[in-house]
Design an enzyme around this catalytic site. Structure first.
Site, PDB file in Angstrom:
ATOM      1  N   LYS A  22      48.277  12.997 -15.894  1.00 57.65           N
ATOM      2  CA  LYS A  22      47.365  13.396 -16.966  1.00 57.65           C
ATOM      3  C   LYS A  22      46.054  13.951 -16.383  1.00 57.65           C
ATOM      4  O   LYS A  22      45.829  13.876 -15.183  1.00 57.65           O
ATOM      5  CB  LYS A  22      47.122  12.229 -17.917  1.00 57.65           C
ATOM      6  CG  LYS A  22      48.427  11.655 -18.504  1.00 57.65           C
ATOM      7  CD  LYS A  22      49.187  12.633 -19.384  1.00 57.65           C
ATOM      8  CE  LYS A  22      50.657  12.340 -19.532  1.00 57.65           C
ATOM      9  NZ  LYS A  22      51.031  11.208 -20.353  1.00 57.65           N
TER      10      LYS A  22
HETATM   11  C1  LIG Z   1      52.123  10.405 -21.041  1.00 55.07           C
HETATM   12  C2  LIG Z   1      52.383  10.407 -22.496  1.00 55.07           C
HETATM   13  C3  LIG Z   1      52.402   9.235 -23.249  1.00 55.07           C
HETATM   14  C4  LIG Z   1      52.398   7.856 -22.653  1.00 55.07           C
HETATM   15  O1  LIG Z   1      51.412   7.605 -21.747  1.00 55.07           O
HETATM   16  P1  LIG Z   1      51.640   6.528 -20.573  1.00 55.07           P
HETATM   17  O2  LIG Z   1      50.243   6.235 -20.122  1.00 55.07           O
HETATM   18  O3  LIG Z   1      52.460   7.204 -19.535  1.00 55.07           O
HETATM   19  O4  LIG Z   1      52.313   5.361 -21.148  1.00 55.07           O
HETATM   20  C5  LIG Z   1      52.520   9.327 -24.626  1.00 55.07           C
HETATM   21  N1  LIG Z   1      52.636  10.512 -25.229  1.00 55.07           N
HETATM   22  C6  LIG Z   1      52.656  11.667 -24.543  1.00 55.07           C
HETATM   23  C7  LIG Z   1      52.778  12.956 -25.289  1.00 55.07           C
HETATM   24  C8  LIG Z   1      52.552  11.654 -23.156  1.00 55.07           C
HETATM   25  O5  LIG Z   1      52.616  12.790 -22.467  1.00 55.07           O
END
Ligand SMILES: *Cc1c(COP(=O)(O)O)cnc(C)c1O
Length: 400
Positions: free
Chosen positions: A190
């Site tokens: 992210k």
């Molecule tokens: C990464 C992601 C999540 C979940 O996040 P995590 O921190 O990996 O649990 C939820 N929704 C979307 C669209 C994502 O890309």
């Protein structure tokens, strides 16, 4: 391959790599030496920084975006008989949490070129059983929040924004996370990361208290105790909860990265501009479109659609070709309803979400992260052209 200069990259370029500086490593080492490595002052600092940046009254950190989705859905009382409206074109973690709580996913189709769900599609999916709407700010582009809010207000359904891609995204001049309840992810791919982690923002005091409680065994914690990082040894369970608190070891990384977020986004934007300009001349490789409403795009992912009819190659071969040229790719995402369990247990969704399914079969994420050079980006475009030229040569020369 005569006629094409294969300037292979010497090293593999992943589709994403977190930016970790020597100072970040030193700051993490300081936490490790401090004697306090689990939830403590660094988590407090991160929560305060995110609250300040988004303008939300509460920011609550946990071990992942998925964990916060679970806690929020439970805090909102999602259970058997309750419907949750959102796109299938998301990371399947959200639909999974709905299933685990006994709720029902009601999937909405997305726009074919932005992969965002429209307010009209959400309106059409809401029923008297709908408990919450979860719009996804796909790739860092905001959904049309004013329109979605108008629909949800009229239908009396709360909004829980999946802002996993959208830390730093703005909609009509306002940062995501300041108005509705929103969940950010701090997973390593992210825009900023804590290793693993996530932050929920909300202005809803009761929801914040419930999420905080569910995050840590269901123990009651008052604001003073939170500041002191001390919980009374005799604190009591108010309701059974989970164990999803973020350690300071993780929080320190995001505390360090958040001040660099705007610079990261600016750099991602430059890389995306190179791609958009250069891919305009490549047939059958179709970047996503940007939304029409005023926004700042966080440029979390650069996604193209591999249109086999126009480029002579399917997505799997395209990804293989890039890998052979040392360029990494990803798929964000295989639509949730296309995963095996959902195909087998929720088969009625097959064929009902045409734009989602069309994209699910064709989308491919190409490298985009702040530490890439312009040369890296141009190299990706060259690798794409060579990969496609290879397909055309193979067709022209017959099967070998
Ligand atoms: C990464 C992601 C999540 C979940 O996040 P995590 O921190 O990996 O649990 C939820 N929704 C979307 C669209 C994502 O890309």
């Amino acid at each position: 391959m005569s006629g094409y200069s294969v300037r292979m990259r010497a090293t593999f370029l992943p589709f994403c790599r977190p930016s970790i500086t020597e100072e970040d490593i030193a700051a993490l080492a300081d936490v490790l030496r401090s004697g306090w490595i689990t939830t403590g002052p660094k988590v407090n600092e991160l929560e305060e920084m995110v609250a300040r940046r988004t303008g939300a009254r509460h920011a609550i950190a946990a071990t992942s975006g998925t964990a916060l989705m679970h806690l929020a859905l439970q805090a909102m009382g999602i259970g058997p008989g309750d419907e949750v409206v959102g796109p299938s074109m998301t990371w399947v973690s959200t639909p999974n949490m709905v299933e685990l709580l006994g709720g029902t996913n009601v999937f909405v189709d997305v726009d074919r070129d932005t992969l965002l769900a429209s307010a009209e599609a959400i309106d059409a999916a809401i029923t008297p059983r709908t408990k919450v709407v979860i719009p996804v700010h796909y790739a860092g582009a905001p959904v049309d929040l004013d329109a979605v809010r108008a629909v949800c207000a009229r239908r009396g359904v709360p909004i829980l924004e999946d802002a996993a891609h959208a830390i730093g995204t703005q909609y009509r001049g306002r940062e995501i996370g300041g108005q509705d309840t929103a969940i950010f992810s701090l997973h390593p791919i992210k825009n900023i990361t804590s290793g693993e982690g996530g932050v929920l923002t909300t202005n809803d005091d009761a929801l914040a208290q419930k999420v905080r409680r569910l995050r840590f065994h269901g123990l009651e914690v008052d604001a003073h105790q939170r500041k002191q990082q001390g919980r009374s040894p005799l604190a009591e369970v108010q309701e059974p909860g989970y164990k999803q608190n973020m350690p300071d070891m993780n929080a320190i990384l995001a505390v360090r990265q958040l001040p660099r977020l705007d610079a990261y986004i600016a750099r991602r934007d430059e890389i995306c501009s190179i791609y958009r300009e250069r891919l305009a001349e490549v047939d059958g490789i179709l970047p996503l479109g940007d939304p029409a409403w005023p926004h700042v795009h966080a440029r979390h992912l650069f996604v193209v659609r591999v249109d086999e009819r126009a480029c002579g190659m399917d997505r799997a071969a395209f990804m293989e070709g890039l890998k052979a040229r040392n360029v990494g790719t990803g798929v964000h995402f295989l639509a949730s309803h296309m995963h095996r369990w959902y195909r087998e247990h929720r088969p009625h969704w097959q064929g009902r979400l045409p734009n989602t399914e069309w994209n699910s079969a064709r989308i491919c994420t190409i490298p985009c992260f702040p530490d890439m050079t312009d040369e890296d980006a141009h190299g990706v475009v060259e690798a794409i052209k060579e990969t496609l030229a290879g397909a055309r040569t193979a067709v022209a020369g017959g099967a070998r």
